[in-house]
Design a protein around this motif. Structure first.
Motif, PDB file in Angstrom:
ATOM      1  N   GLY A 216       1.454 -15.453   3.423  1.00  0.00           N
ATOM      2  CA  GLY A 216       0.212 -16.179   3.236  1.00  0.00           C
ATOM      3  C   GLY A 216      -0.914 -15.308   2.722  1.00  0.00           C
ATOM      4  O   GLY A 216      -0.754 -14.108   2.457  1.00  0.00           O
ATOM      5  N   ASN A 217      -2.081 -15.927   2.570  1.00  0.00           N
ATOM      6  CA  ASN A 217      -3.274 -15.228   2.091  1.00  0.00           C
ATOM      7  C   ASN A 217      -3.999 -14.554   3.250  1.00  0.00           C
ATOM      8  O   ASN A 217      -3.919 -15.009   4.391  1.00  0.00           O
ATOM      9  N   LEU A 218      -4.710 -13.494   2.930  1.00  0.00           N
ATOM     10  CA  LEU A 218      -5.564 -12.872   3.939  1.00  0.00           C
ATOM     11  C   LEU A 218      -6.818 -13.716   4.116  1.00  0.00           C
ATOM     12  O   LEU A 218      -7.397 -14.178   3.127  1.00  0.00           O
ATOM     13  N   PRO A 219      -7.249 -13.949   5.344  1.00  0.00           N
ATOM     14  CA  PRO A 219      -8.490 -14.710   5.548  1.00  0.00           C
ATOM     15  C   PRO A 219      -9.655 -14.045   4.836  1.00  0.00           C
ATOM     16  O   PRO A 219      -9.870 -12.834   4.967  1.00  0.00           O
ATOM     17  N   LYS A 220     -10.409 -14.822   4.070  1.00  0.00           N
ATOM     18  CA  LYS A 220     -11.542 -14.260   3.330  1.00  0.00           C
ATOM     19  C   LYS A 220     -12.592 -13.671   4.261  1.00  0.00           C
ATOM     20  O   LYS A 220     -13.326 -12.755   3.889  1.00  0.00           O
ATOM     21  N   GLN A 221     -12.648 -14.202   5.489  1.00  0.00           N
ATOM     22  CA  GLN A 221     -13.670 -13.726   6.435  1.00  0.00           C
ATOM     23  C   GLN A 221     -13.479 -12.268   6.825  1.00  0.00           C
ATOM     24  O   GLN A 221     -14.390 -11.639   7.363  1.00  0.00           O
ATOM     25  N   LEU A 222     -12.289 -11.705   6.556  1.00  0.00           N
ATOM     26  CA  LEU A 222     -12.063 -10.296   6.888  1.00  0.00           C
ATOM     27  C   LEU A 222     -13.029  -9.389   6.128  1.00  0.00           C
ATOM     28  O   LEU A 222     -13.338  -8.284   6.572  1.00  0.00           O
TER      29      LEU A 222
ATOM     30  N   GLU B 297       0.094 -12.575   0.005  1.00  0.00           N
ATOM     31  CA  GLU B 297      -0.152 -12.969  -1.375  1.00  0.00           C
ATOM     32  C   GLU B 297      -1.621 -13.279  -1.566  1.00  0.00           C
ATOM     33  O   GLU B 297      -2.408 -13.327  -0.628  1.00  0.00           O
ATOM     34  N   GLY B 298      -1.973 -13.482  -2.855  1.00  0.00           N
ATOM     35  CA  GLY B 298      -3.341 -13.856  -3.178  1.00  0.00           C
ATOM     36  C   GLY B 298      -4.253 -12.659  -3.341  1.00  0.00           C
ATOM     37  O   GLY B 298      -3.844 -11.496  -3.288  1.00  0.00           O
ATOM     38  N   GLU B 299      -5.518 -12.957  -3.516  1.00  0.00           N
ATOM     39  CA  GLU B 299      -6.527 -11.930  -3.760  1.00  0.00           C
ATOM     40  C   GLU B 299      -7.051 -11.377  -2.449  1.00  0.00           C
ATOM     41  O   GLU B 299      -7.167 -12.089  -1.456  1.00  0.00           O
ATOM     42  N   LEU B 300      -7.337 -10.083  -2.462  1.00  0.00           N
ATOM     43  CA  LEU B 300      -7.886  -9.446  -1.268  1.00  0.00           C
ATOM     44  C   LEU B 300      -9.273 -10.015  -0.969  1.00  0.00           C
ATOM     45  O   LEU B 300      -9.985 -10.447  -1.874  1.00  0.00           O
ATOM     46  N   PRO B 301      -9.683 -10.007   0.310  1.00  0.00           N
ATOM     47  CA  PRO B 301     -11.028 -10.463   0.638  1.00  0.00           C
ATOM     48  C   PRO B 301     -12.078  -9.664  -0.115  1.00  0.00           C
ATOM     49  O   PRO B 301     -11.881  -8.473  -0.407  1.00  0.00           O
ATOM     50  N   ALA B 302     -13.176 -10.288  -0.438  1.00  0.00           N
ATOM     51  CA  ALA B 302     -14.247  -9.623  -1.162  1.00  0.00           C
ATOM     52  C   ALA B 302     -15.266  -9.058  -0.204  1.00  0.00           C
ATOM     53  O   ALA B 302     -15.565  -9.640   0.830  1.00  0.00           O
TER      54      ALA B 302
ATOM     55  N   PRO C 116       4.305  -7.796  -3.192  1.00  0.00           N
ATOM     56  CA  PRO C 116       4.399  -8.078  -4.634  1.00  0.00           C
ATOM     57  C   PRO C 116       3.485  -9.185  -5.125  1.00  0.00           C
ATOM     58  O   PRO C 116       3.226  -9.274  -6.321  1.00  0.00           O
ATOM     59  N   PHE C 117       2.985 -10.024  -4.223  1.00  0.00           N
ATOM     60  CA  PHE C 117       2.173 -11.150  -4.667  1.00  0.00           C
ATOM     61  C   PHE C 117       0.686 -10.949  -4.392  1.00  0.00           C
ATOM     62  O   PHE C 117      -0.097 -11.871  -4.562  1.00  0.00           O
ATOM     63  N   ILE C 118       0.322  -9.744  -3.934  1.00  0.00           N
ATOM     64  CA  ILE C 118      -1.097  -9.420  -3.806  1.00  0.00           C
ATOM     65  C   ILE C 118      -1.638  -9.097  -5.192  1.00  0.00           C
ATOM     66  O   ILE C 118      -0.991  -8.407  -5.980  1.00  0.00           O
ATOM     67  N   CYS C 119      -2.828  -9.568  -5.496  1.00  0.00           N
ATOM     68  CA  CYS C 119      -3.409  -9.314  -6.814  1.00  0.00           C
ATOM     69  C   CYS C 119      -4.840  -8.826  -6.657  1.00  0.00           C
ATOM     70  O   CYS C 119      -5.432  -8.873  -5.585  1.00  0.00           O
TER      71      CYS C 119
END
Length: 975
Positions: free
Chosen positions: A522-528, A545-550, A566-569
């Motif tokens: 799954g994706n990392l929670p953006k709140q991190l 997967e998905g984009e790292l939190p900003a 492999p699915f982290i971008c």
């Protein structure tokens, strides 16, 4: 300055000559006054503690002289106690005149220089305490030449070096010697071991070496001996067993070797016994249990071997037992169940084996073995917990096996539990949640299986949770969010699955997180990205997967911490994220219909859903194309005719006007994008730019307040630099960058609105208004205390530091752009808006931000100097001075213009800087905080950019100012 200093010395000498002349006439009357005044003349008294010492007094015994006690019969000074007076300078000869002085305490000051033998020559001096100063040099032999009446001497916590004076052995009446925490070297004079009256000897934390000689049995009255952290070697003399009054022995961290001498078994009064960190070997003798008075026994970090003595069960008073770092084998004896007062037990790094000690982890009487189905037996009743008071338990780095039973919850006082690096199996018991006081739990590097129990959230005091390198499965429990004090979370090298719960983002104290080498998805929670204290976050080797939190830590995360997914971008992994453009919310200011849902991709008519054939769709499409063409030509003609009277943007948005309800053309449509959620503007859109809701105006535009459909207030900034704003593509790209910047002291950018002639920025609404209002408008309810002002300064510094770390320059620091929320926390607004302009030309920076007069760094006026973060530092420095003084950066008088920086700098140079402090704070502020803050503000407003500190350094300095223990570092940073 030099002439003035010489004149001062001249007058002091003249005064002392006068006193000497007077004392020649009547020596008994003025000796004490003379001695103390001469002593005072040689030192600095920054806190004015000795202000009551008046040279005009005929006697020092009137009761008004602080720190001075006298004999009421003789009216002479017998005690001077100046402990912790913050005195500095050297100890002069004045005290030598106090011939009736019996006790002298000068500890915990900043006295420097060497010591002279003059102090010890005072005939009646019995107690001398010079500990915890900065005295240095070699202690001369004649310092103890006349010490016949000396009972106690402490030179601890200084920087003395050289040998311990052998003449100290002539102090036959001395009972206490403390030379600890210095740099004494060489061997200890043999004369010390013959002082029969000695009760306490502390030589710890020096560079002493050699062996302790035989004959120590002469120390018949010795109660305490501390030789720790030196380089002593050889064996411990058996003669210490004759010192039957010994209550404390600390020989730790030396190079002593051999066995524990048998003579020590006679020391039944001894309560503290530490041999840790030496080279002792062999078995620990059974007679150790005869030392019945022991409360602390430390045999750690030696070469002991064999079994742990069964006689330890006789030590009923034992509170701390440390056997770590040896070669003990077998298990802990059951007899230790008698040690019911035990608070700390550390047997880590040995070769102990077998099941976990049953007297600690008692079995459940009704518990059932999961493998055999047989009922477990127990040596103890359900209510019996032999070591219920245990606070620290470390059994790590051994070969213990078996399971952790649910009876662990009986250790209700436990604060630290470390069972790591063993061979434990079975589940993590759900009763672990009953450890309410536990702050550190380490079960790593075992063979535990099953899932992390949901009840872990009951251990609400946890600061460290380490479960790495086991066989744990299942999900990370959501209940982990209840452990609000958690700073370290290490779950790596297990078989955990599922997603990372958003509850982890609630743990705002987190510093270290390692969830690597699992099966998380799954994706990392953006709140991190909002976690403010993160130092490391290792999520490598999962299936995330998905984009790292900003924002925050994730802007600079190491590539190695995200590898193996492999699915982290994102930019960190040099992999572009797939573009997933959500359909933007489109705000049509000239059209309103209750039947349309603005969040729907396409409008629907009523609730009926029609399914059309392909041919029908083609026919409809062709007809629509023809109709749109005709309408388009008509609209273009209409627009040409109406342009002269009013622009489309003005028609769509006009301060003070409601939205028109008539249909609009595409040219009058606007694009509204919210970064999170899809709020309903239908109920509040008419007031979006209502003149009555205007909050203020600044260099970049006016700000209005409005209420969204969900009842939430937001602030809308209408940009008035539209003619200079970039293209829509560039505008949106820059705004989205600003939208990703998150910090607790920054006003959050929630969205934007775009048309070619009108741009709006949507911010969170901050309730208590601007800092300017609190400093310069009204009083009473708007008044800020010093503590509130300091918090504003610190919070603003943290916000700017975060912006600079994100490569964003504010450009517009001023008190109207610092807002105060309902909790009193500052929030910096208007950051990075210059990024929306095509170029940072001088016109923009001078004309469009002219309200920042007084805050702008001098390099703004120089065409060849690059604008950098140091411009923000300058503006911050002006802001600091504004907060402390309560004055505007530039104030216009009748005949003069006063620049705040120049005024404060001049006052500081003239020694009257306290006159600049806001008069509303008088008597309500700590000088030790306010003055350094003023100095920091002046450093930040240096004319030379390179002389200004980085904002990260500013934050560090402010935190040092708030914490007095770091004062030395603060002075060094401020210069």
């Amino acid at each position: 300055m030099e002439v003035s200093s010489k004149m001062r010395v001249f007058f002091v000498c003249l005064f002392l000559l006068f006193l000497v002349t007077v004392t020649a006439v009547n020596p008994s009357l003025n000796d004490d006054v003379l001695g103390l005044i001469v002593f005072k003349a040689d030192i600095q008294d920054p806190k004015g503690k000795l202000a009551s010492w008046n040279e005009d007094d005929e006697s020092a015994c009137g009761g008004s002289w602080v720190g001075v006690k006298c004999n009421p019969r003789s009216n002479r000074v017998v005690e001077v106690n100046l402990n912790g007076f913050s005195l500095s300078g050297r100890i002069g000869r004045g005290l030598q005149r106090l011939q009736f002085l019996r006790r002298l305490y000068l500890a915990n000051n900043n006295l420097t220089g060497s010591i002279t033998p003059n102090i010890a020559t005072i005939d009646n001096l019995r107690v001398l305490d010079l500990s915890n100063n900065n005295l240095s040099g070699v202690v001369p032999d004649d310092f103890f030449w006349q010490c016949g009446s000396m009972r106690a001497v402490s030179l601890a916590g200084n920087m003395f070096s050289g040998n311990v004076p052998s003449i100290i052995g002539s102090c036959s009446a001395i009972a206490s010697i403390d030379l600890s925490v210095n740099q004494f070297s060489g061997s200890v004079p043999k004369e010390i071991w013959t002082l029969s009256g000695l009760r306490s000897l502390d030589l710890s934390d020096n560079l002493l070496e050699g062996e302790v000689p035989e004959g120590v049995e002469a120390l018949k009255n010795l109660r305490s001996i501390n030789l720790a952290r030196n380089s002593f070697s050889g064996k411990i003399p058996d003669g210490f067993g004759s010192c039957l009054l010994l209550r404390s022995i600390d020989f730790s961290d030396n190079s002593f070797s051999g066995n524990i001498p048998n003579g020590l078994k006679e020391l039944v009064l001894c309560g503290y016994f530490s041999l840790g960190g030496n080279a002792f070997s062999g078995d620990v003798p059974e007679w150790i249990g005869d030392m019945k008075g022991l409360q602390t026994l430390d045999l750690s970090r030696n070469r002991f071997s064999g079994l742990v003595p069964n006689s330890l069960g006789n030590l009923w008073s034992l509170k701390t037992l440390n056997l770590s770092g040896n070669g003990f084998t077998g298990n802990l004896p059951e007899s230790m169940a008698n040690c019911t007062n035990l608070l700390a037990l550390d047997v880590s790094q040995n070769s102990l084996s077998g099941d976990l000690p049953s007297w600690i982890f008692k079995s459940d009487l009704v518990g059932e073995n999961k493998k055999t189905g047989r009922v477990k037996s127990s040596l103890y009743s359900l209510n019996e917990v032999p070591v219920q008071s245990l606070q620290v338990l470390d059994l790590s780095h051994n070969a213990f096996s078996g399971e952790i039973t649910s009876a662990i919850s009986g250790l209700s006082s436990l604060q630290v539990l470390n069972l790591s690096y063993n061979s434990l199996t079975g589940y993590v018991p759900s009763s672990i949640g009953g450890l309410k006081t536990c702050s550190s739990l380490d079960l790593s590097n075992n063979k535990l299986n099953g899932s992390i129990p949901l009840e872990i959230g009951g251990a609400v005091s946890l600061k460290e949770l380490i479960l790495e390198n086991n066989f744990l499965i299942g999900k990370i429990p959501i209940s982990i969010g209840n452990c609000s004090s958690l700073t370290t979370l290490i779950l790596s090298k297990n078989k955990l699955s599922g997603s990372i719960p958003a509850a982890v983002a609630k743990l705002t104290n987190l510093k270290t997180v390692d969830i690597s080498f699992n099966n998380l998805t799954g994706n990392l929670p953006k709140q991190l990205g909002n976690l403010p204290n993160l130092l490391t976050f290792n999520l490598s080797h999962n299936n995330l997967e998905g984009e790292l939190p900003a924002g925050g830590f994730f802007n600079t995360i190491s590539p190695s911490s995200v590898s193996g997914n492999p699915f982290i971008c994102g930019s960190v992994v040099n992999k572009k994220c797939p573009v997933k453009l959500p359909k933007p919310i489109v705000l049509n200011p000239n059209f309103s219909s209750p039947d349309l849902d603005p969040s729907s991709p396409t409008p629907t008519l009523g609730r009926k859903r029609n399914i059309l054939s392909i041919s029908a769709l083609i026919a409809i499409g062709a007809a629509a194309f023809i109709v749109i063409g005709v309408i388009g030509i008509t609209v273009l003609n209409l627009r040409v005719r109406s342009t002269a009277s009013r622009s489309p943007a003005a028609l769509a948005f006009s301060a003070g006007d409601e939205f028109s309800r008539s249909p609009t053309t595409d040219a009058n449509s606007g694009k509204l994008v919210m970064f999170s959620g899809e709020p309903d503007f239908s109920s509040g859109a008419h007031a979006l730019l209502n003149k009555d809701c205007e909050l203020g105006r600044g260099g970049f535009g006016a700000v209005y307040q409005t209420v969204l459909g969900d009842g939430r207030s937001v602030a809308i900034k209408k940009l008035t630099v539209s003619s200079l704003v970039k293209s829509q593509e560039d505008f949106e790209r820059e705004v989205k960058k600003l939208g990703k910047v998150r910090h607790q002291n920054l006003v959050e950018l929630e969205g934007y609105y775009w048309t070619s002639s009108l741009q709006l920025l949507i911010y969170e609404f901050v309730s208590r208004g601007s800092l300017y209002k609190h400093l310069h408008e009204g009083s009473g309810e708007n008044f800020l205390s010093w503590n509130e002002r300091f918090n504003v300064i610190l919070g603003t510094a943290k916000a700017l530091s975060h912006l600079h770390h994100s490569n964003i320059i504010h450009y517009n620091i001023k008190s109207t752009n610092i807002l105060i929320d309902s909790y009193g926390e500052p929030k910096v607004g208007d950051y990075g808006l210059a990024r929306l302009l095509p170029m940072l030309d001088r016109y923009v920076l001078s004309s469009k931000i002219q309200s920042a007069l007084g805050y702008m760094a001098p390099e703004f006026a120089c065409k060849t100097v690059k604008i950098t973060e140091k411009c923000d530092v300058y503006g911050f420095g002006v802001l600091v001075l504004e907060i402390v003084t309560g004055k505007r950066p530039v104030e216009y008088m009748e005949d003069d213009v006063v620049v705040l920086c120049d005024m404060v700098r001049g006052a500081l140079d003239e020694g009257r800087v306290e006159e600049c402090i806001d008069e509303r704070l008088l008597g309500k502020f700590p000088v030790e905080e306010v003055i350094p803050v003023i100095k920091l503000g002046l450093v930040c407003t240096s004319q030379v950019p390179s002389n200004r500190p980085e904002m990260g350094e500013v934050v560090t300095i402010l935190e040092l100012i708030r914490c007095p223990s770091g004062s030395d570092g603060q002075e060094e940073l401020l210069g």
